[in-house]
Design a protein around this motif. Structure first.
Motif, PDB file in Angstrom:
ATOM      1  N   GLU A  32      19.715   7.836  13.883  1.00  0.00           N
ATOM      2  CA  GLU A  32      20.215   8.522  12.688  1.00  0.00           C
ATOM      3  C   GLU A  32      19.288   9.638  12.236  1.00  0.00           C
ATOM      4  N   ILE A  33      19.910  10.766  11.836  1.00  0.00           N
ATOM      5  CA  ILE A  33      19.178  11.883  11.253  1.00  0.00           C
ATOM      6  C   ILE A  33      19.815  12.227   9.907  1.00  0.00           C
ATOM      7  N   ARG A  34      18.981  12.790   9.023  1.00  0.00           N
ATOM      8  CA  ARG A  34      19.456  13.223   7.699  1.00  0.00           C
ATOM      9  C   ARG A  34      18.739  14.512   7.317  1.00  0.00           C
ATOM     10  N   PRO A  35      19.292  15.233   6.331  1.00  0.00           N
ATOM     11  CA  PRO A  35      18.611  16.445   5.854  1.00  0.00           C
ATOM     12  C   PRO A  35      17.210  16.134   5.331  1.00  0.00           C
ATOM     13  N   ALA A  36      17.036  14.978   4.725  1.00  0.00           N
ATOM     14  CA  ALA A  36      15.752  14.450   4.248  1.00  0.00           C
ATOM     15  C   ALA A  36      15.933  12.936   4.222  1.00  0.00           C
ATOM     16  N   PRO A  37      14.848  12.172   4.274  1.00  0.00           N
ATOM     17  CA  PRO A  37      15.000  10.709   4.357  1.00  0.00           C
ATOM     18  C   PRO A  37      15.899  10.094   3.286  1.00  0.00           C
ATOM     19  N   ASP A  38      15.908  10.664   2.092  1.00  0.00           N
ATOM     20  CA  ASP A  38      16.690  10.089   0.999  1.00  0.00           C
ATOM     21  C   ASP A  38      17.964  10.876   0.690  1.00  0.00           C
ATOM     22  N   ARG A  39      18.372  11.783   1.591  1.00  0.00           N
ATOM     23  CA  ARG A  39      19.578  12.591   1.366  1.00  0.00           C
ATOM     24  C   ARG A  39      20.669  12.223   2.348  1.00  0.00           C
ATOM     25  N   VAL A  40      21.881  12.154   1.853  1.00  0.00           N
ATOM     26  CA  VAL A  40      23.052  11.922   2.691  1.00  0.00           C
ATOM     27  C   VAL A  40      24.061  13.030   2.415  1.00  0.00           C
ATOM     28  N   PRO A  41      25.011  13.291   3.285  1.00  0.00           N
ATOM     29  CA  PRO A  41      25.308  12.502   4.472  1.00  0.00           C
ATOM     30  C   PRO A  41      24.382  12.832   5.634  1.00  0.00           C
ATOM     31  N   GLY A  42      24.320  11.876   6.553  1.00  0.00           N
ATOM     32  CA  GLY A  42      23.552  12.045   7.770  1.00  0.00           C
ATOM     33  C   GLY A  42      24.468  12.012   8.975  1.00  0.00           C
ATOM     34  N   LEU A  43      23.867  12.088  10.140  1.00  0.00           N
ATOM     35  CA  LEU A  43      24.580  11.930  11.406  1.00  0.00           C
ATOM     36  C   LEU A  43      24.016  10.698  12.097  1.00  0.00           C
ATOM     37  N   LEU A  44      24.891   9.791  12.499  1.00  0.00           N
ATOM     38  CA  LEU A  44      24.492   8.572  13.201  1.00  0.00           C
ATOM     39  C   LEU A  44      25.078   8.626  14.604  1.00  0.00           C
ATOM     40  N   PHE A  45      24.214   8.616  15.594  1.00  0.00           N
ATOM     41  CA  PHE A  45      24.610   8.703  17.002  1.00  0.00           C
ATOM     42  C   PHE A  45      24.619   7.301  17.586  1.00  0.00           C
ATOM     43  N   VAL A  46      25.780   6.861  18.075  1.00  0.00           N
ATOM     44  CA  VAL A  46      25.919   5.502  18.598  1.00  0.00           C
ATOM     45  C   VAL A  46      26.329   5.555  20.065  1.00  0.00           C
ATOM     46  N   ARG A  47      25.772   4.625  20.824  1.00  0.00           N
ATOM     47  CA  ARG A  47      26.052   4.577  22.255  1.00  0.00           C
ATOM     48  C   ARG A  47      27.468   4.057  22.507  1.00  0.00           C
ATOM     49  N   VAL A  48      28.186   4.771  23.373  1.00  0.00           N
ATOM     50  CA  VAL A  48      29.501   4.330  23.835  1.00  0.00           C
ATOM     51  C   VAL A  48      29.529   4.435  25.358  1.00  0.00           C
ATOM     52  N   PRO A  49      30.297   3.584  26.023  1.00  0.00           N
ATOM     53  CA  PRO A  49      30.305   3.595  27.495  1.00  0.00           C
ATOM     54  C   PRO A  49      31.123   4.732  28.097  1.00  0.00           C
ATOM     55  N   GLU A  50      32.136   5.211  27.376  1.00  0.00           N
ATOM     56  CA  GLU A  50      32.998   6.238  27.936  1.00  0.00           C
ATOM     57  C   GLU A  50      32.452   7.632  27.627  1.00  0.00           C
ATOM     58  N   SER A  51      32.780   8.586  28.498  1.00  0.00           N
ATOM     59  CA  SER A  51      32.355   9.963  28.264  1.00  0.00           C
ATOM     60  C   SER A  51      33.439  10.703  27.481  1.00  0.00           C
ATOM     61  N   LYS A  52      33.060  11.808  26.878  1.00  0.00           N
ATOM     62  CA  LYS A  52      34.004  12.620  26.133  1.00  0.00           C
ATOM     63  C   LYS A  52      34.994  13.238  27.123  1.00  0.00           C
ATOM     64  N   SER A  53      36.290  13.212  26.774  1.00  0.00           N
ATOM     65  CA  SER A  53      37.265  13.724  27.728  1.00  0.00           C
ATOM     66  C   SER A  53      38.207  14.791  27.162  1.00  0.00           C
ATOM     67  N   VAL A  54      38.334  14.885  25.841  1.00  0.00           N
ATOM     68  CA  VAL A  54      39.219  15.883  25.241  1.00  0.00           C
ATOM     69  C   VAL A  54      38.524  16.535  24.049  1.00  0.00           C
ATOM     70  N   LYS A  55      39.155  17.583  23.540  1.00  0.00           N
ATOM     71  CA  LYS A  55      38.645  18.282  22.359  1.00  0.00           C
ATOM     72  C   LYS A  55      38.469  17.298  21.205  1.00  0.00           C
TER      73      LYS A  55
END
Length: 117
Positions: A39-62
């Motif tokens: 997870e990343i945020r603009p600052a530790p106490d600021r939201v919204p952030g971006l949370l990157f989660v592992r998935v088994p499938e690859s991106k396939s469409v727009k």
């Protein structure tokens, strides 16, 4: 209203690599460096952030949802993001005032022209 927008979830093959790329691109702070939920945020106490989660499938469409960014200098920002590893993307937009790019895993996002332009 009782809802607070906490974060946007981004599916990723490699959450750490993609999360670190976005942290550099946005100048944001890493708040959780777990290899499955990065997870990343603009600052530790600021939201919204971006949370990157592992998935088994690859991106396939727009993407059905994408982020838009409005820089002070569109050309300079596009050049900077390309140097970081973004690439131009064609989602059928044709000639527009914005530039469509994709992050290293192919997620599209737009760089708008500056408000002053």
């Amino acid at each position: 209203m009782s809802l607070v927008w906490e974060q946007v979830i981004v599916d990723a093959a490699d959450p750490v690599a993609l999360g670190r790329w976005w942290a550099r691109a946005l100048g944001w702070t890493v708040v959780n460096d777990d290899p499955e939920d990065f997870e990343i945020r603009p600052a530790p106490d600021r939201v919204p952030g971006l949370l990157f989660v592992r998935v088994p499938e690859s991106k396939s469409v727009k993407n059905r949802l994408h982020l838009d960014f409005r820089p002070d200098d569109q050309r300079a920002e596009v050049d900077r993001l390309l140097a970081l590893g973004a690439r131009h993307a064609d989602v059928g937009q044709g000639e527009q005032t914005w530039v469509v790019l994709a992050d290293p895993e192919g997620n599209e996002f737009c760089v708008l022209r500056s408000r002053a332009a």
